[in-house]
Design a protein around this motif. Structure first.
Motif, PDB file in Angstrom:
ATOM      1  N   GLY A   4       1.294  -1.717  -0.089  1.00  0.00           N
ATOM      2  CA  GLY A   4       0.050   0.044   0.361  1.00  0.00           C
ATOM      3  C   GLY A   4       0.693   0.983   0.242  1.00  0.00           C
ATOM      4  O   GLY A   4       0.454   2.458  -0.581  1.00  0.00           O
TER       5      GLY A   4
ATOM      6  N   HIS B 211       1.050   4.214  -3.311  1.00  0.00           N
ATOM      7  CA  HIS B 211       0.954   5.511  -2.374  1.00  0.00           C
ATOM      8  C   HIS B 211       2.307   6.448  -2.654  1.00  0.00           C
ATOM      9  O   HIS B 211       1.930   7.787  -3.128  1.00  0.00           O
ATOM     10  CB  HIS B 211       0.177   5.864  -1.171  1.00  0.00           C
ATOM     11  CG  HIS B 211       0.238   7.532  -0.686  1.00  0.00           C
ATOM     12  ND1 HIS B 211       0.939   7.918   0.246  1.00  0.00           N
ATOM     13  CD2 HIS B 211      -1.161   7.286  -0.705  1.00  0.00           C
ATOM     14  CE1 HIS B 211       0.104   9.023   0.168  1.00  0.00           C
ATOM     15  NE2 HIS B 211      -0.385   8.914  -0.418  1.00  0.00           N
TER      16      HIS B 211
ATOM     17  N   MET C 190      -4.222  -1.062  -2.503  1.00  0.00           N
ATOM     18  CA  MET C 190      -4.721   1.371  -2.309  1.00  0.00           C
ATOM     19  C   MET C 190      -5.053   1.580  -3.326  1.00  0.00           C
ATOM     20  O   MET C 190      -4.993   2.335  -3.328  1.00  0.00           O
ATOM     21  CB  MET C 190      -3.174   1.146  -2.061  1.00  0.00           C
ATOM     22  CG  MET C 190      -2.608   2.685  -1.630  1.00  0.00           C
ATOM     23  SD  MET C 190      -3.281   3.372  -0.559  1.00  0.00           S
ATOM     24  CE  MET C 190      -2.470   3.796   0.468  1.00  0.00           C
TER      25      MET C 190
END
Length: 119
Positions: free
Chosen positions: A51, A55, A82
């Motif tokens: 995740g 990001h 994510m």
């Protein structure tokens, strides 16, 4: 009842009573029968790494290379989760600055210290 009959009755009722008490329990609720907490922590960490990579707008291959001990399947699962979250909430990724600003800062600090030492 004679003592032998009482013992036999208790011997038969004890497993029945124990099974009735445990019917509402999940395997994870019984101490010692659930998954190892260290394994669960490693799995959660691998998903968090995935995740975080998504990001930070990092590709999966870069993420795998930076985290060789993490399970690739779990890293991918975290990356995918994510990605779905960011798309549904119309979020933009934050570019990673890992390796970009750090060398410049160190070279400026090295020049500053060398010029101070000369005076």
């Amino acid at each position: 009842m004679k003592p032998n009959h009482l013992l036999r009755a208790l011997a038969l009722l004890l497993p029945v009573a124990a099974s009735l008490m445990l019917t509402g329990c999940k395997i994870e609720d019984i101490p010692g029968l659930g998954p190892d907490p260290r394994t669960l922590a490693r799995e959660a960490e691998a998903k968090a790494v995935g995740g975080g990579c998504r990001h930070a707008m990092r590709g999966l291959e870069d993420c795998y290379a930076l985290n060789p001990k993490a399970s690739k399947a779990l890293v991918f699962a975290g990356w995918k989760d994510m990605d779905e979250y960011m798309r549904s909430n119309k979020m933009e990724g934050v570019p990673s600055v890992l390796g970009q600003a750090v060398p410049e800062k160190r070279s400026e600090e090295a020049e500053g210290t060398s010029s101070r030492n000369r005076s």
